[in-house]
Enzyme design. Sequence first.
Site, PDB file in Angstrom:
ATOM      1  CB  SER A  12      41.622  35.429  45.470  1.00  0.00           C
ATOM      2  OG  SER A  12      42.179  35.853  46.688  1.00  0.00           O
ATOM      3  CG  ASP A  72      49.537  36.760  44.829  1.00  0.00           C
ATOM      4  OD1 ASP A  72      49.290  37.051  46.016  1.00  0.00           O
ATOM      5  OD2 ASP A  72      48.775  36.061  44.135  1.00  0.00           O
ATOM      6  CG  HIS A  83      46.171  38.467  45.200  1.00  0.00           C
ATOM      7  ND1 HIS A  83      46.201  37.090  45.088  1.00  0.00           N
ATOM      8  CD2 HIS A  83      44.948  38.768  45.726  1.00  0.00           C
ATOM      9  CE1 HIS A  83      45.067  36.594  45.542  1.00  0.00           C
ATOM     10  NE2 HIS A  83      44.287  37.589  45.925  1.00  0.00           N
TER      11      HIS A  83
END
Length: 408
Positions: A191, A348, A378
């Site tokens: 991320s 995501d 995610h």
Amino acid sequence: MRAAWLLLPALAALSAYYVYLPLPGAVSDPWKLMLLDATFRAVQQTCHLIHSLRLSHHLTVLNYLICTFDKLKSVSSEDIKITDAVFDGVEVRVFEPPPKGDESLKRSVVYIHGGGWALASARTSLYNNLCRIMAESLNAVVVSVEYRLVPEVCFPEQYHDALRATKHFLQPDVLAEYSVDPSRIAISGDSAGGNLAAAVCQQLSKDEDLPVRPKLQALIYPVLQAFDFNTPSYQQNMNMPVLPRYVMINYWIDYINGNYDLARELLINNHTALNVGPALSFRARLNWTSLLPPSFQKNYKPVVQTTGTAAIVERLPALLDVRAAPLLADDATLARQPRTYMLICENDVLRDDGAMYAARLERAGVPVSLERFHDCFHGCMIFTVWPTDFSAGVQTRNSYVKWLDENL
């Protein structure tokens, strides 16, 4: 008593209404994901209330709660030695497996955690568990970087922390101290940590005096651009649990020290309209109509404003800074990147960030392994321990570790 019996079904109905979200049929563990998201939303709303009362910044409160209940001390075991250290002023946590036989040097992974540049820690159980498993499975030294967070600091300080810690570790004497093979080092992150890992790799590739360079980079659902918040995955997953589109936009605003009043303009791409001169040179570098295959594009259409607000990028130049948005890098920089692993999830908003970066790296001649998980969401890779244990987490983690084991 009768009133209580009437109230209970009403409360149950309200709770179900709050928890339930329509999800794609392929999402793994849907009810567990709904409960996780409902918990996130409830905690975030409480933190925003505290923020609105001007008692504290909502991200400070949220991270305090996360770290208070989840931060672990550096407790070693027979299998892994865990120590906290400082690399060029940046805190890190180091995971070292014991020596095996006559092996003299180990491979290594520099890992940068996610959390929107604002949340989590190398010391939370989620990342502690991930790095411990990596160290055990790979027989590798894992360095987990504890960079500073929003709101204490904003861009570019997170990037500088990650870069300083990594460059310090890559010094030959430091590698020798940890018995690391200088030819077998990977840089990785998930991320926002994937964002920092990609930006660090790009900078290292430009440093002609660097004696040791990473062999690999492994990016897990990275956030790589703030140019277009209407890619197919942003449109498809705008209300997906854990990271809906408006939350990702707010993370960007916090990271580059902007104002939440800009969220609406970013949402419709007013900051990169055709009349915004500084954005024009970057448009071809993330033209998803040419970078993404039809299975990604589906029937979504580009959102390109003819007239927008040029003052946004003048006030917040970080929106177009490659250190914040590595996908904007030029082809020459991409051609210098190491072999790359890219893990993306169908459910995501950031799916297309990773897919476009993988496509551009491949076009620049970099070997890329792109893995697309259709039932995953995610953040899933760190959710492998009860009560936030998801089959998607184990699936993605195992695939990631397997690729590192085969290529590092």
